[in-house]
Scaffold this motif. Sequence first.
Motif, PDB file in Angstrom:
ATOM      1  N   ARG A 122     -60.989 -30.376  20.848  1.00  0.00           N
ATOM      2  CA  ARG A 122     -61.292 -31.744  21.259  1.00  0.00           C
ATOM      3  C   ARG A 122     -60.238 -32.719  20.732  1.00  0.00           C
ATOM      4  NH1 ARG A 122     -66.515 -32.803  23.436  1.00  0.00           N
ATOM      5  NH2 ARG A 122     -67.365 -30.780  23.978  1.00  0.00           N
ATOM      6  N   LEU A 123     -59.803 -32.535  19.478  1.00  0.00           N
ATOM      7  CA  LEU A 123     -58.755 -33.397  18.930  1.00  0.00           C
ATOM      8  C   LEU A 123     -57.460 -33.228  19.712  1.00  0.00           C
ATOM      9  CD1 LEU A 123     -59.267 -33.058  15.068  1.00  0.00           C
ATOM     10  CD2 LEU A 123     -59.723 -35.067  16.493  1.00  0.00           C
ATOM     11  N   LEU A 124     -57.139 -32.001  20.074  1.00  0.00           N
ATOM     12  CA  LEU A 124     -55.946 -31.766  20.891  1.00  0.00           C
ATOM     13  C   LEU A 124     -56.095 -32.449  22.251  1.00  0.00           C
ATOM     14  CD1 LEU A 124     -55.309 -28.040  19.966  1.00  0.00           C
ATOM     15  CD2 LEU A 124     -53.781 -29.960  19.453  1.00  0.00           C
ATOM     16  N   LEU A 127     -55.381 -36.092  21.838  1.00  0.00           N
ATOM     17  CA  LEU A 127     -53.940 -36.266  21.653  1.00  0.00           C
ATOM     18  C   LEU A 127     -53.188 -36.205  22.985  1.00  0.00           C
ATOM     19  CD1 LEU A 127     -51.680 -36.592  19.562  1.00  0.00           C
ATOM     20  CD2 LEU A 127     -51.630 -34.111  19.358  1.00  0.00           C
ATOM     21  N   LYS A 128     -53.657 -35.374  23.906  1.00  0.00           N
ATOM     22  CA  LYS A 128     -52.967 -35.189  25.185  1.00  0.00           C
ATOM     23  C   LYS A 128     -53.411 -36.178  26.262  1.00  0.00           C
ATOM     24  CE  LYS A 128     -52.486 -30.289  24.295  1.00  0.00           C
ATOM     25  NZ  LYS A 128     -52.968 -28.958  24.631  1.00  0.00           N
ATOM     26  N   SER A 129     -54.522 -36.857  26.024  1.00  0.00           N
ATOM     27  CA  SER A 129     -55.092 -37.734  27.037  1.00  0.00           C
ATOM     28  C   SER A 129     -54.247 -38.989  27.250  1.00  0.00           C
ATOM     29  CB  SER A 129     -56.507 -38.149  26.622  1.00  0.00           C
ATOM     30  OG  SER A 129     -57.019 -39.103  27.516  1.00  0.00           O
ATOM     31  N   ARG A 130     -54.049 -39.335  28.504  1.00  0.00           N
ATOM     32  CA  ARG A 130     -53.342 -40.570  28.829  1.00  0.00           C
ATOM     33  C   ARG A 130     -54.301 -41.758  28.914  1.00  0.00           C
ATOM     34  NH1 ARG A 130     -48.174 -40.238  30.170  1.00  0.00           N
ATOM     35  NH2 ARG A 130     -47.263 -38.250  30.739  1.00  0.00           N
ATOM     36  N   ALA A 131     -55.603 -41.480  28.932  1.00  0.00           N
ATOM     37  CA  ALA A 131     -56.600 -42.542  29.055  1.00  0.00           C
ATOM     38  C   ALA A 131     -56.980 -43.147  27.708  1.00  0.00           C
ATOM     39  CB  ALA A 131     -57.848 -41.997  29.743  1.00  0.00           C
ATOM     40  N   VAL A 132     -56.628 -42.478  26.629  1.00  0.00           N
ATOM     41  CA  VAL A 132     -56.973 -42.948  25.291  1.00  0.00           C
ATOM     42  C   VAL A 132     -55.833 -43.808  24.767  1.00  0.00           C
ATOM     43  CG1 VAL A 132     -57.499 -42.199  22.933  1.00  0.00           C
ATOM     44  CG2 VAL A 132     -58.348 -40.889  24.856  1.00  0.00           C
ATOM     45  N   ALA A 140     -56.017 -38.841  16.043  1.00  0.00           N
ATOM     46  CA  ALA A 140     -56.261 -37.426  16.350  1.00  0.00           C
ATOM     47  C   ALA A 140     -55.156 -36.551  15.762  1.00  0.00           C
ATOM     48  CB  ALA A 140     -56.373 -37.226  17.865  1.00  0.00           C
ATOM     49  N   LEU A 141     -53.907 -36.993  15.926  1.00  0.00           N
ATOM     50  CA  LEU A 141     -52.784 -36.234  15.364  1.00  0.00           C
ATOM     51  C   LEU A 141     -52.898 -36.147  13.845  1.00  0.00           C
ATOM     52  CD1 LEU A 141     -50.066 -34.769  15.581  1.00  0.00           C
ATOM     53  CD2 LEU A 141     -48.957 -37.026  15.535  1.00  0.00           C
ATOM     54  N   TYR A 142     -53.206 -37.256  13.216  1.00  0.00           N
ATOM     55  CA  TYR A 142     -53.332 -37.298  11.762  1.00  0.00           C
ATOM     56  C   TYR A 142     -54.434 -36.333  11.287  1.00  0.00           C
ATOM     57  CZ  TYR A 142     -53.836 -39.146   7.051  1.00  0.00           C
ATOM     58  OH  TYR A 142     -53.912 -39.272   5.685  1.00  0.00           O
ATOM     59  N   GLU A 143     -55.563 -36.323  11.986  1.00  0.00           N
ATOM     60  CA  GLU A 143     -56.663 -35.426  11.612  1.00  0.00           C
ATOM     61  C   GLU A 143     -56.265 -33.967  11.813  1.00  0.00           C
ATOM     62  OE1 GLU A 143     -59.347 -36.304   9.931  1.00  0.00           O
ATOM     63  OE2 GLU A 143     -58.696 -38.393  10.048  1.00  0.00           O
ATOM     64  N   ASN A 172     -54.489 -22.322  16.951  1.00  0.00           N
ATOM     65  CA  ASN A 172     -54.824 -23.301  17.983  1.00  0.00           C
ATOM     66  C   ASN A 172     -54.130 -24.641  17.747  1.00  0.00           C
ATOM     67  OD1 ASN A 172     -56.411 -21.396  19.204  1.00  0.00           O
ATOM     68  ND2 ASN A 172     -58.334 -22.458  18.897  1.00  0.00           N
ATOM     69  N   ILE A 173     -54.055 -25.064  16.499  1.00  0.00           N
ATOM     70  CA  ILE A 173     -53.374 -26.327  16.195  1.00  0.00           C
ATOM     71  C   ILE A 173     -51.891 -26.214  16.510  1.00  0.00           C
ATOM     72  CG2 ILE A 173     -52.667 -27.894  14.345  1.00  0.00           C
ATOM     73  CD1 ILE A 173     -55.413 -27.347  13.037  1.00  0.00           C
ATOM     74  N   GLN A 174     -51.263 -25.155  16.036  1.00  0.00           N
ATOM     75  CA  GLN A 174     -49.823 -24.994  16.266  1.00  0.00           C
ATOM     76  C   GLN A 174     -49.513 -24.862  17.750  1.00  0.00           C
ATOM     77  OE1 GLN A 174     -49.253 -21.648  13.678  1.00  0.00           O
ATOM     78  NE2 GLN A 174     -49.334 -22.920  11.842  1.00  0.00           N
ATOM     79  N   ARG A 175     -50.315 -24.080  18.463  1.00  0.00           N
ATOM     80  CA  ARG A 175     -50.122 -23.928  19.906  1.00  0.00           C
ATOM     81  C   ARG A 175     -50.311 -25.261  20.623  1.00  0.00           C
ATOM     82  NH1 ARG A 175     -54.862 -21.517  22.376  1.00  0.00           N
ATOM     83  NH2 ARG A 175     -55.320 -23.705  22.498  1.00  0.00           N
ATOM     84  N   GLY A 176     -51.360 -25.975  20.259  1.00  0.00           N
ATOM     85  CA  GLY A 176     -51.651 -27.261  20.898  1.00  0.00           C
ATOM     86  C   GLY A 176     -50.572 -28.293  20.636  1.00  0.00           C
TER      87      GLY A 176
END
Length: 182
Positions: A122-124, A127-132, A140-143, A172-176
């Motif tokens: 969800r955090l990833l 991070l990827k959302s253009r609507a946020v 999200a990145l910091y967390e 998952n974090i590194q891949r994301g």
Amino acid sequence: VDAAQQKAAMAVLAQCAFGPDAWKSSEALLRHLQQQRRGFDFRETGEDPKVHERVLKLQRALLDHLLHTNTQNRIVDSALYGNGYPLPVMMHDLTEAIMSGEAPDAPIGTIRQNLQLEYVERLLGVLKSRAVFPAAQSVALYELQGIERKFDGLQATAPVANRPHIAHVLFNIQRGLDEKKS
């Protein structure tokens, strides 16, 4: 809403929905959730109570609201006109509720593992959302980076039972984050 009331609500969620002891129950109780055997008509659904599925469904519903684009953006906006519980603090409290709390030598339960992996995804997504708003993406990145540091530090000293889960979270974090760069 008053900041103290918002913090209290997050504390309730931490204790009752996201914390390490939130879904503890006796084996006897869980056995009673199992459907009665009355023949052989369980082929499609099975007779087990599907505890992991039920709990994760409830936790996902809560995360759907807390991490929704509108919620994230509203918290960022409302900080300009009086919200005393800003997004970085709220997200830190949420991350602590989901990613912390176990004793260092205790195994991470499978219900908790599901939640932690869901939260990372969800955090990833934030991070990827253009609507946020970019401010929410920064949080999200910091967390994610904090989770990565924490789990990286646990990897060598964690109980053997936790190491596959820790490796999965880190993967998952590194891949994301690598996908975000491309």
